[in-house]
Design a protein around this motif. Structure first.
Motif, PDB file in Angstrom:
ATOM      1  N   LEU A  93      17.289  57.495  -5.996  1.00 29.86           N
ATOM      2  CA  LEU A  93      18.092  57.943  -7.509  1.00 29.86           C
ATOM      3  C   LEU A  93      17.978  57.091  -9.227  1.00 29.86           C
ATOM      4  CD1 LEU A  93      21.634  58.249  -6.070  1.00 29.86           C
ATOM      5  CD2 LEU A  93      20.294  59.612  -6.798  1.00 29.86           C
ATOM      6  N   GLY A  94      16.962  56.048  -8.362  1.00 30.06           N
ATOM      7  CA  GLY A  94      16.807  55.249  -9.314  1.00 30.06           C
ATOM      8  C   GLY A  94      17.834  54.218  -9.597  1.00 30.06           C
ATOM      9  N   LEU A  95      18.696  53.882  -9.064  1.00 26.50           N
ATOM     10  CA  LEU A  95      19.670  53.012  -9.331  1.00 26.50           C
ATOM     11  C   LEU A  95      19.363  51.688  -9.946  1.00 26.50           C
ATOM     12  CD1 LEU A  95      22.101  54.485  -6.668  1.00 26.50           C
ATOM     13  CD2 LEU A  95      21.818  54.852  -8.722  1.00 26.50           C
ATOM     14  N   HIS A  96      20.189  51.649 -10.845  1.00 27.95           N
ATOM     15  CA  HIS A  96      19.554  50.278 -11.062  1.00 27.95           C
ATOM     16  C   HIS A  96      19.961  49.155 -10.181  1.00 27.95           C
ATOM     17  CE1 HIS A  96      18.984  51.862 -15.159  1.00 27.95           C
ATOM     18  NE2 HIS A  96      18.002  51.861 -14.789  1.00 27.95           N
ATOM     19  N   PHE A  97      21.110  49.381  -9.802  1.00 26.95           N
ATOM     20  CA  PHE A  97      22.867  48.608  -9.193  1.00 26.95           C
ATOM     21  C   PHE A  97      23.304  48.767  -7.675  1.00 26.95           C
ATOM     22  CE2 PHE A  97      25.701  49.738 -12.691  1.00 26.95           C
ATOM     23  CZ  PHE A  97      26.339  49.878 -12.285  1.00 26.95           C
ATOM     24  N   TYR A  98      23.275  49.238  -6.508  1.00 21.75           N
ATOM     25  CA  TYR A  98      24.076  49.833  -5.779  1.00 21.75           C
ATOM     26  C   TYR A  98      25.439  48.153  -5.799  1.00 21.75           C
ATOM     27  CZ  TYR A  98      25.518  51.034  -1.012  1.00 21.75           C
ATOM     28  OH  TYR A  98      26.499  51.822  -0.326  1.00 21.75           O
ATOM     29  N   ARG A  99      26.858  49.420  -5.454  1.00 23.10           N
ATOM     30  CA  ARG A  99      27.717  48.846  -5.133  1.00 23.10           C
ATOM     31  C   ARG A  99      28.955  48.999  -4.698  1.00 23.10           C
ATOM     32  NH1 ARG A  99      33.962  50.001  -7.721  1.00 23.10           N
ATOM     33  NH2 ARG A  99      35.306  48.259  -6.261  1.00 23.10           N
ATOM     34  N   PHE A 100      28.582  47.909  -2.953  1.00 22.62           N
ATOM     35  CA  PHE A 100      29.652  48.331  -1.962  1.00 22.62           C
ATOM     36  C   PHE A 100      30.029  47.132  -1.758  1.00 22.62           C
ATOM     37  CE2 PHE A 100      26.473  44.663   0.291  1.00 22.62           C
ATOM     38  CZ  PHE A 100      25.915  44.569  -0.465  1.00 22.62           C
ATOM     39  N   SER A 101      30.831  47.039  -0.519  1.00 23.34           N
ATOM     40  CA  SER A 101      31.981  45.925  -0.441  1.00 23.34           C
ATOM     41  C   SER A 101      31.778  45.836   1.080  1.00 23.34           C
ATOM     42  CB  SER A 101      33.356  46.049  -0.407  1.00 23.34           C
ATOM     43  OG  SER A 101      33.728  47.394   1.156  1.00 23.34           O
ATOM     44  N   ILE A 102      32.019  43.924   0.971  1.00 26.13           N
ATOM     45  CA  ILE A 102      32.132  43.330   2.830  1.00 26.13           C
ATOM     46  C   ILE A 102      33.269  43.559   3.295  1.00 26.13           C
ATOM     47  CG2 ILE A 102      31.544  41.383   3.952  1.00 26.13           C
ATOM     48  CD1 ILE A 102      29.843  40.758   1.054  1.00 26.13           C
ATOM     49  N   SER A 103      33.131  43.752   4.214  1.00 23.37           N
ATOM     50  CA  SER A 103      34.483  43.823   5.406  1.00 23.37           C
ATOM     51  C   SER A 103      34.449  42.727   6.132  1.00 23.37           C
ATOM     52  CB  SER A 103      33.938  45.005   6.560  1.00 23.37           C
ATOM     53  OG  SER A 103      34.615  44.083   7.869  1.00 23.37           O
ATOM     54  N   TRP A 104      35.907  42.102   5.458  1.00 18.18           N
ATOM     55  CA  TRP A 104      36.150  41.256   5.716  1.00 18.18           C
ATOM     56  C   TRP A 104      36.567  40.773   7.427  1.00 18.18           C
ATOM     57  CZ3 TRP A 104      41.424  39.043   2.110  1.00 18.18           C
ATOM     58  CH2 TRP A 104      42.013  37.987   2.796  1.00 18.18           C
ATOM     59  N   PRO A 105      37.483  41.440   8.050  1.00 14.12           N
ATOM     60  CA  PRO A 105      36.927  41.173   9.618  1.00 14.12           C
ATOM     61  C   PRO A 105      35.159  41.247  10.462  1.00 14.12           C
ATOM     62  CG  PRO A 105      38.556  43.572   9.511  1.00 14.12           C
ATOM     63  CD  PRO A 105      38.435  43.199   7.555  1.00 14.12           C
ATOM     64  N   ARG A 106      34.458  42.288   9.619  1.00 16.11           N
ATOM     65  CA  ARG A 106      33.900  42.318  10.170  1.00 16.11           C
ATOM     66  C   ARG A 106      33.241  40.406  10.063  1.00 16.11           C
ATOM     67  NH1 ARG A 106      30.476  45.764  12.118  1.00 16.11           N
ATOM     68  NH2 ARG A 106      31.032  47.405  10.381  1.00 16.11           N
ATOM     69  N   LEU A 107      32.884  39.569   8.724  1.00 14.76           N
ATOM     70  CA  LEU A 107      32.302  38.669   8.159  1.00 14.76           C
ATOM     71  C   LEU A 107      33.474  37.606   8.797  1.00 14.76           C
ATOM     72  CD1 LEU A 107      29.780  37.669   6.718  1.00 14.76           C
ATOM     73  CD2 LEU A 107      31.389  36.526   4.827  1.00 14.76           C
ATOM     74  N   PRO A 109      36.003  37.523  11.780  1.00 14.32           N
ATOM     75  CA  PRO A 109      36.705  38.433  13.122  1.00 14.32           C
ATOM     76  C   PRO A 109      37.860  37.695  12.860  1.00 14.32           C
ATOM     77  CG  PRO A 109      34.486  37.557  14.127  1.00 14.32           C
ATOM     78  CD  PRO A 109      34.723  36.586  12.548  1.00 14.32           C
ATOM     79  N   SER A 110      38.968  36.294  12.844  1.00 10.34           N
ATOM     80  CA  SER A 110      40.047  35.984  13.052  1.00 10.34           C
ATOM     81  C   SER A 110      40.479  35.884  12.014  1.00 10.34           C
ATOM     82  CB  SER A 110      40.315  34.155  13.466  1.00 10.34           C
ATOM     83  OG  SER A 110      39.127  33.222  12.226  1.00 10.34           O
ATOM     84  N   GLY A 111      39.588  36.380  10.726  1.00 16.38           N
ATOM     85  CA  GLY A 111      40.772  36.540   9.530  1.00 16.38           C
ATOM     86  C   GLY A 111      39.962  35.170   8.586  1.00 16.38           C
ATOM     87  N   PHE A 112      40.010  34.196   8.950  1.00 20.05           N
ATOM     88  CA  PHE A 112      40.259  32.300   8.614  1.00 20.05           C
ATOM     89  C   PHE A 112      38.107  32.317   9.020  1.00 20.05           C
ATOM     90  CE2 PHE A 112      44.458  33.360  10.089  1.00 20.05           C
ATOM     91  CZ  PHE A 112      45.141  32.742   9.233  1.00 20.05           C
ATOM     92  N   PRO A 113      37.847  30.938   8.068  1.00 23.41           N
ATOM     93  CA  PRO A 113      36.578  30.744   8.188  1.00 23.41           C
ATOM     94  C   PRO A 113      36.201  29.953   9.049  1.00 23.41           C
ATOM     95  CG  PRO A 113      37.897  29.837   6.165  1.00 23.41           C
ATOM     96  CD  PRO A 113      38.783  30.552   7.318  1.00 23.41           C
ATOM     97  N   ASP A 114      37.320  30.262  10.192  1.00 22.59           N
ATOM     98  CA  ASP A 114      37.196  29.331  11.331  1.00 22.59           C
ATOM     99  C   ASP A 114      35.780  29.322  12.023  1.00 22.59           C
ATOM    100  OD1 ASP A 114      38.666  31.634  11.877  1.00 22.59           O
ATOM    101  OD2 ASP A 114      38.293  30.758  14.722  1.00 22.59           O
ATOM    102  N   ARG A 115      35.005  30.760  11.842  1.00 22.60           N
ATOM    103  CA  ARG A 115      34.301  30.867  12.288  1.00 22.60           C
ATOM    104  C   ARG A 115      33.242  32.316  11.684  1.00 22.60           C
ATOM    105  NH1 ARG A 115      31.497  34.454  15.795  1.00 22.60           N
ATOM    106  NH2 ARG A 115      33.690  35.172  15.985  1.00 22.60           N
ATOM    107  N   ILE A 116      32.115  32.126  11.463  1.00 21.44           N
ATOM    108  CA  ILE A 116      30.783  33.505  10.403  1.00 21.44           C
ATOM    109  C   ILE A 116      30.227  33.843  11.142  1.00 21.44           C
ATOM    110  CG2 ILE A 116      29.792  33.955   9.172  1.00 21.44           C
ATOM    111  CD1 ILE A 116      30.108  30.986   7.106  1.00 21.44           C
TER     112      ILE A 116
END
Ligand code: GAL
Length: 526
Positions: A93-107, A109-116
């Protein structure tokens, strides 16, 4: 002199002559084009590696009948595995930017930053690097509705602690990716995930609590956004020089014939103002007209205090000014009239109608797109952008979503071509006629995907995805059209499109030719 007259005539001939058409078809040099998706709608791989379930995984698994086609996002477009193909579409498409989101439970898993999660971290890192290597700017949404179910079990967006949970998650995201990501959206559309879930029960987590839960969610989403913005501002901005805001979806509301504009205005303040006034206005806090209305409704219903939880002075200051631009998602419009005595007001498909005691309809000339809520009113995007400027001053506006859905999976999507053409025309008018600093446009969506409670039935994609097969992606006509607009950096008419509008264009052209002849004749007679 002669040259000026001829030049003037040529200009008249070459520009559009109707009042509604923009005089300029070129987008400003700094204007950027993109396309968007969201993690839950495309990634699939719902339980791959150490990812834990999100509220949407649980909502769709527990009761498939909640979703139009009984489906879920388990595989979706399989972008977790096929992200290289996503980048190929983006470059096609020749896009200048691509907007996507990050999945909180993928990054986290516990919801908290105890472990990435190392798998989650690698996935987003490779996607970002792949985009940058292809010369495409990543625009990242930190939260697009997929709350970890573990946090929902603790009350989710109605628990005041969610403000800190989100802020901790956002800090992790910034610390991993802010070196490469320069445009951020903290939270996508609190209106939809709060009202869709709590007012209507049709979006995850589907907890019906229109009187109380909805407003707790609104309040905490605003505080969470503000906290994440301040973390970026204080801990990352100096080093990385990015910009950050939240994205609001706003339906354009206009008064029904015979109604005064203040009826429509109160709905605008409810639909858009609740999520904008606290951040973008000079005074901050809830829109006063809404605070007053909910306080009165609450008193009438017997509540001892307003159901809209107030912000403290400290919170008002904390939220106010937490933006670098306005991210606007626009799809549709409604006509507003006061409800008649005794009339039953339905919350579907537009949230808040019972609280406001208004009836929302559409104009007969607005064409219907297949999803139940979708009526097409291109000029609504221009009205909405102008309203933002009137309300909040000269803020930079990024159109963070706009797009069309059909039920037609095939490639020749002239309805979508027409939709983009008509909306981009209005964006040009916002820039050149209304003087709004609109700096970019994001097509929703790059490809067909999991459209929440409507499953895979609505097709929003510039690219079609074969969900019965290997998730093969194929470009639609609209993809070529959008690519051509991006290439030319101008609103253009593709050949197929010309045949549809030949008559209208001819009328303009011959009208222009008449003016041209007249100017030349007058000049030469003189
Ligand atoms: C938006 C949402 C997207 C997409 C789109 C089309 O509200 O952010 O995720 O679903 O609507 O309905």
């Amino acid at each position: 002199m002669k040259y000026y007259v001829v030049l003037l005539s040529v200009l008249i001939e070459r520009t559009w002559s109707t009042n509604d058409a923009p005089q300029q078809l070129k987008f400003p040099p700094w204007f950027k084009f993109g396309a968007a998706t969201a993690a839950h709608q495309i990634e699939g791989a719902w339980n791959v590696s150490d990812k834990t379930p999100s509220v949407w995984d649980v909502f769709s698994h527990e009761k498939p009948s909640r979703i139009g086609d009984g489906s879920n996002g388990d595989v979706a477009c399989d972008s977790y595995h096929l992200w290289r193909e996503d980048i190929e579409m983006v470059t096609h498409l020749g896009l200048h930017f691509y907007r996507f989101s990050i999945s909180w439970p993928r990054l986290l898993p516990s919801g908290f930053p105890d472990r990435i999660s190392s798998a989650g971290r690698r996935y987003y890192s490779e996607l970002i690097d792949g985009l940058l290597a292809a010369g495409v700017e990543p625009v990242v949404t930190v939260y697009h509705w997929d709350l970890p179910q573990s946090l929902q079990d603790l009350g989710g967006w109605t628990n005041p602690l969610v403000v800190d949970w989100f802020a901790d998650y956002a800090r992790v995201v910034f610390s991993l990716f802010a070196d490469r990501v320069k445009t951020w959206i903290t939270i996508n559309e609190p209106l939809v995930f709060c009202d869709g879930a709590y007012t209507m029960g049709v979006y995850a987590p589907g907890v019906l609590s229109p009187d109380i839960g909805k407003y707790l969610c609104n309040r905490h989403a605003l505080l969470a956004h503000a906290k994440a913005w301040r973390i970026y501002d204080q801990e990352f901005r100096d080093r990385y020089r990015g910009k950050i805001s939240l994205a609001n979806t706003i339906t354009w509301y206009e008064p029904a014939d015979g109604e005064t504009d203040d009826v429509a205005e109160i709905v605008r303040q409810y639909g858009g103002g609740i999520f904008s006034h606290p951040i973008f206005s000079k005074k901050g806090g809830w829109p006063p007209v809404i605070a007053k209305m909910i306080a009165e409704n609450s008193r009438r219903q017997g509540y001892p205090k307003s159901r809209l939880p107030p912000f403290t002075e400290k919170e008002i200051k904390f939220i106010r000014g937490t933006y670098d631009f306005y991210a606007l998602n626009y799809y549709t419009s409604r006509v507003v009239r006061r409800a008649r005595p005794g009339e039953t007001i339905d919350a579907w498909p537009f949230f808040g109608a019972p609280e406001l005691n208004v009836s929302l309809t559409v104009r007969p000339e607005w064409k219907k797109a297949p999803p139940s809520w979708f009526y097409i009113n291109p000029v609504g995007i221009r009205h909405q952008i102008r309203w933002l400027k009137e309300q909040y001053g000269d803020v930079e506006v990024l159109i963070a979503e706009n797009g069309y859905a059909s039920h037609d999976p095939t490639a020749h999507d002239m309805d979508r071509v027409q939709f983009y053409k008509d909306h981009l025309e209005q964006v040009l008018l916002s820039i050149y006629e209304d003087g709004v600093n609109v700096t970019g446009f994001t097509a929703w969506s790059l490809m067909d995907n999991y459209e929440w409670m409507d499953g895979y039935v609505p097709k929003f994609g510039l690219f079609a995805v074969d969900f019965n097969d290997q998730r093969t992606r194929s470009p639609r006509t609209s993809a070529s059209y959008y690519a051509a607009i991006i290439r030319e950096h101008a609103l253009i008419e593709p050949p197929e499109y010309l045949s549809v509008t030949q008559n209208a264009t001819n009328t303009n052209t011959s009208y222009n030719s008449l003016i041209l002849s007249f100017v030349l004749i007058v000049y030469f007679i003189k």
